[in-house]
Design an enzyme around this catalytic site. Structure first.
Site, PDB file in Angstrom:
ATOM      1  N   GLY B 147     -31.432  39.479  18.808  1.00  0.00           N
ATOM      2  CA  GLY B 147     -31.895  38.202  17.319  1.00  0.00           C
ATOM      3  C   GLY B 147     -33.479  38.103  17.728  1.00  0.00           C
ATOM      4  N   CYS B 148     -34.461  37.369  17.428  1.00  0.00           N
ATOM      5  CA  CYS B 148     -35.118  36.755  18.140  1.00  0.00           C
ATOM      6  C   CYS B 148     -35.173  35.353  18.479  1.00  0.00           C
ATOM      7  CB  CYS B 148     -36.247  36.483  17.013  1.00  0.00           C
ATOM      8  SG  CYS B 148     -35.763  34.984  15.440  1.00  0.00           S
ATOM      9  N   TYR B 149     -34.094  34.998  17.729  1.00  0.00           N
ATOM     10  CA  TYR B 149     -33.060  33.463  18.650  1.00  0.00           C
ATOM     11  C   TYR B 149     -32.526  33.150  19.928  1.00  0.00           C
ATOM     12  CZ  TYR B 149     -34.412  30.658  14.162  1.00  0.00           C
ATOM     13  OH  TYR B 149     -35.307  29.721  13.828  1.00  0.00           O
ATOM     14  N   GLY B 152     -34.383  34.135  23.227  1.00  0.00           N
ATOM     15  CA  GLY B 152     -35.376  33.271  23.998  1.00  0.00           C
ATOM     16  C   GLY B 152     -34.187  31.823  23.847  1.00  0.00           C
TER      17      GLY B 152
END
Lengths: 344, 344, 344, 344
Positions: B147-149, B152
């Site tokens: 997932g993008c979060y 990061g």
């Protein structure tokens, strides 16, 4: 075989865009980059987006300007080039400022408010809108890149003026630009809070780019052309949209005018003619050297509306400069310049 | 020798970014692209920024999913992949949704609110954060992109948790994202007037990405990890910034922690560790597969602050997917993924 | 009966916001406005949005500071007030800078990096967050307005710390602000192209506002409090969103914590407690003196998440200053401060 | 003595702006608000910025339209008003849509693409640009508020056309608007990612507002007028900037034209004429009912450039509607409409 390039004014937005594009170039390598205020600073510290691609420290303008390279790109403010390149020069030169765009020093004086610093050199330079002067550029060693508004405006109306489809002296050009056109560190009125959620015109009469638009349209029309032009500042970073209107000559329909656009731009690698159901948007070509153009007849007023979109740092500055450099060096004109824009 | 790829969900932002990056790929060619709502539409009409690069018409999801290609990228919403890829499959699969990121179906049920649609397949898939599972990915034919979060957040704290430099169960992660993470056509609350000049949190507890962050940190820590996580929506299109805080174990200084980060990420082509005088910014890497990370000790509270920035569509989605695909196909991991971000 | 006010620092954003709000005030009239750089300039030329409402020319700071008025608002940078107001003064003073917010000069030295310029005056000033010190403010003639982040952070967590519902020494505060907090003419890094489509942290440790947050939370907790705090710059003009997390004491549910918030803020005219299905957004209160606050329990980690939104120029600066002034002058506290925010 | 008002279409942006302004109105109280999709929802939940000011639940359109009030504001899409107000009506009506702006049903058919739904009622309505029809509006019980572009365009050129200073049939109007003009929930193309960092034209020929601009200019010129008009969508929420150009008649200088503007707008409470060194900006008047206008002669082309800025939701919609309502009810025209715009 490769070429070495110098970039002058590398700490400005157009200079940074030159670096960004040249990073992909297989044949041209940036050997030296010069700046006024930021000499001594690493490119990657000034523009961290370029960090991984350039191990380059900015040098002084003088040092960069004197470097023995094959080609020099200068994105310095106007009057710098006239001083830096006044002597003999075996290097290819591409100037992104206004010093050598105009053929007539009197017009320069009218629009720039001062005498041209080197009128004797004007004839050495070629006006660098590739779509108008491809062959001359390819044979030239000194090319004056168009102003960002001029690139957008000319691409919008070239087929109309060239084809005698409008009366060029009735042209009014309304241009809108993102703020990167004003450069970095641009002071009061360009901070985020002043630009965001705001829209404003400026230079309502007498913008410098009018001079080169009129020069080039005059060449196409075969007679002097006078236009009106109003630029606006839009709350976005990149992009120029130009909306031009003029009186139709004859009775061509929208479809016929679109056909004239398609014919004129048929072989152009960077200009896309949009048909009757599409309209240019700046986001479509953000970060590229492309242009979108289209045209409509307003039957009620017998006027023609021509619209173009470019990236002011792309076709309006660095992209166009590299397209010219490719031609001047005998390379494929599209080298390092193809590929998609931002999505979304 | 080249590979054919299928892109499922090509009309969404992550799908479009896959196309945008693959356009530059010398070895992987997009042979087919499928979409739900926009089947039948040309890529260039949906995303004019891709017009000149793709002469591709979107087909139905079913047709695209069944195509005989070497590798399939799916950026469909979760549960689609579990259905589309349930049988034997000789193709490489990279899924950008959440179907196969979690190893434990009970955790899936807790966070996704429903039973996993294909728990028997979970063990076939590798969690696709390259910096954690490079070798496994290279040997895998089914990779679940983070997932993008999660991408990061993990990049921000991996060296801390792996090195035992913080207590992982004290971690709080505050994440901020541009709106492209929410996808196209995202309805009420995502129109420009609702997003612009606004800042808002959402999913204050229980965001789905917490599950995979905890899973991966648990593997690094060698014990279960529980974190808190709050995401926010920021008025920009691209970019995620993650700010994490946790209790320091031991008495390492900022410089020592930075050294640990440099050591961990030394060979990573896409992660840049910023030193004590620089901080991550999303704009630095907009449009790229890169990450910027840094770390500070807050001596007053004995806490460690770790910060990362990525492009949610780059390292947070399409860039990471192509990095994984390169590994799975035995190619240089950086193929089509190098080059600078936007300037400015 | 009316009062005359002087506004010092009127050419900054907070100064302009003071003028904007006072324009509606039925009892307080701006008699004089002083500025450093813009003395001699008309308010309406500097801020055309105020053109029709003020026929006022900015005077020098010295002249404005010496004017015989009933109340002085100073939005000058810190250290100015300590010098301008060092003597006896029969006027009411509201200082929007950091000079007199802290009671302990040692803490001032730690956070401001220099000795306090007038430690003997510290005890004359009241910390001006109305929700904490209403009666003291009403009886005071010198009020130090809170820092913008401090106002947002304190409003988010006051009921938690006051009620012993969290361990205050576990608090971490993640704050996000629009750029008007950095003031006008703020130089490199604050031009539109650097802020737009970008998100960045700064002052990751040791931000000045931490000192006052800790001071006020310490008073509420009855013991010293140390917190961590990370501010971020968001691409918008106005607004602060604060997301705080700390360890829950006891086993209160979200609903019970919300009840504690409602009880604490029941009589507060400017604080709206949002329930379990709503979350604060900065746009809701842009241009007003309002705050939105809410709280959630993260049951998985036994932590409490408290969130607030304010306008950094409203409750974070000028609105709060006028709320204090109303109290100091014996007026209805809400005078000139009610009314809706922007829609949309 | 007070008046009760009904607001129809209260869940749209113009409806919300009506509520926002009326909240300050000392004499007009919103008794009922109706909406299509959001009936049953509280105003404060739909627009939290209005939460503290309205304890009002939206009712159905039919219920709101039938309510016994003194004045009805309708911001419904066109054709609604013609149906809702077809019978006898003792209430004052202000319609913000296009149903009753045009006097000639044939022109309505040309621009709206269908027959007028109630041509017999057209003569009952007054065109509601106060600066043109103040007395008629004051004596009318049915007022058709101008389109947002028409308000901006007319204010820019009224003194020119009225004074015979340009040839009205040479007018070209280039208009730029923020996206709130397109309303809420406006679907594909209006999400943040499609609007941000983008600029686009639309309705290049035949925009509906052309009809009313031509109607009103024709009345001023004493003969039919045909203009060209191109609107653009700008990445901001509020604001319209209009840049008009036409051929000068006679040889008036910029200063003489400015004098004509000052004379025409001398008594107008909401129109500010900017002199030769200032140019309109939308931010100056965001959130207000004000307009900024100015004019320049382009001596090189013998053309006149006239520029105006308004807030599309203020003078372009809700502000103008309330200005008209004040007149219709015999109140001071400026009631609830004065006060400064946003700073910054």
């Amino acid at each position: 075989m490769g070429y070495q390039a110098a970039v002058l004014g590398a700490s400005g937005f157009a200079g940074a865009e030159l670096l960004r594009i040249l990073q992909r170039h297989p044949t041209i390598e940036v050997g030296v980059a010069g700046a006024r205020a930021n000499a001594g600073r690493a490119v990657g510290s000034l523009y961290p987006g370029l960090f991984d691609d350039f191990d380059l420290t900015l040098v002084s303008l003088e040092e960069a300007a004197a470097s023995e390279v094959d080609i020099v790109f200068s994105s310095l403010p106007h009057t710098h080039s006239a001083r830096l390149f006044e002597g003999e020069d075996s290097r290819k030169l591409v100037d992104l400022a206004g010093d050598f765009r105009l053929h007539d020093p009197a017009v320069y004086r009218e629009f720039y408010g001062e005498d041209h610093p080197a009128p004797g050199m004007l004839s050495d330079w070629t006006y660098g809108l590739t779509e108008l002067h491809r062959e001359e550029i390819a044979g030239s060693s000194r090319v004056a890149n168009p102003g960002c508004y001029a690139a957008g405006a000319l691409l919008a109306v070239i087929p109309l003026v060239s084809g005698g489809l409008i009366d060029p002296n009735t042209l009014h050009i309304d241009a809108k630009s993102g703020v990167s056109g004003a450069g970095r560190a641009s002071g009061e009125g360009f901070d985020f809070a002043s630009v965001n959620e705001n829209l404003r015109p400026y230079a309502v009469t007498g913008h410098k780019h009018v001079a080169e638009i009129e020069q080039e349209l005059g060449l196409l029309a075969g007679k002097p052309v006078r236009i009106s032009f109003v630029p606006h500042l839009v709350p976005m970073t990149r992009g120029i949209l130009v909306t031009s209107v003029g009186e139709r000559r004859g009775d061509a329909t929208t479809e016929e005018l679109l056909e004239a656009y398609r014919a004129w731009y048929e072989a152009e690698p960077f200009v896309r003619v949009l048909g009757a159901t599409e309209l240019p948007q700046t986001k479509h070509l953000s970060g590229t050297n492309r242009a979108e153009v289209t045209v409509r007849v307003d039957e009620r007023t017998e006027r023609v509306v021509a619209i173009s979109a470019i990236d002011n740092l792309g076709k309006g500055a660095a992209g166009q400069a590299i397209q010219n450099a490719n031609l001047m060096l005998g390379l494929d004109e599209t080298t390092a310049l193809l590929g998609p824009g931002g999505v979304p």
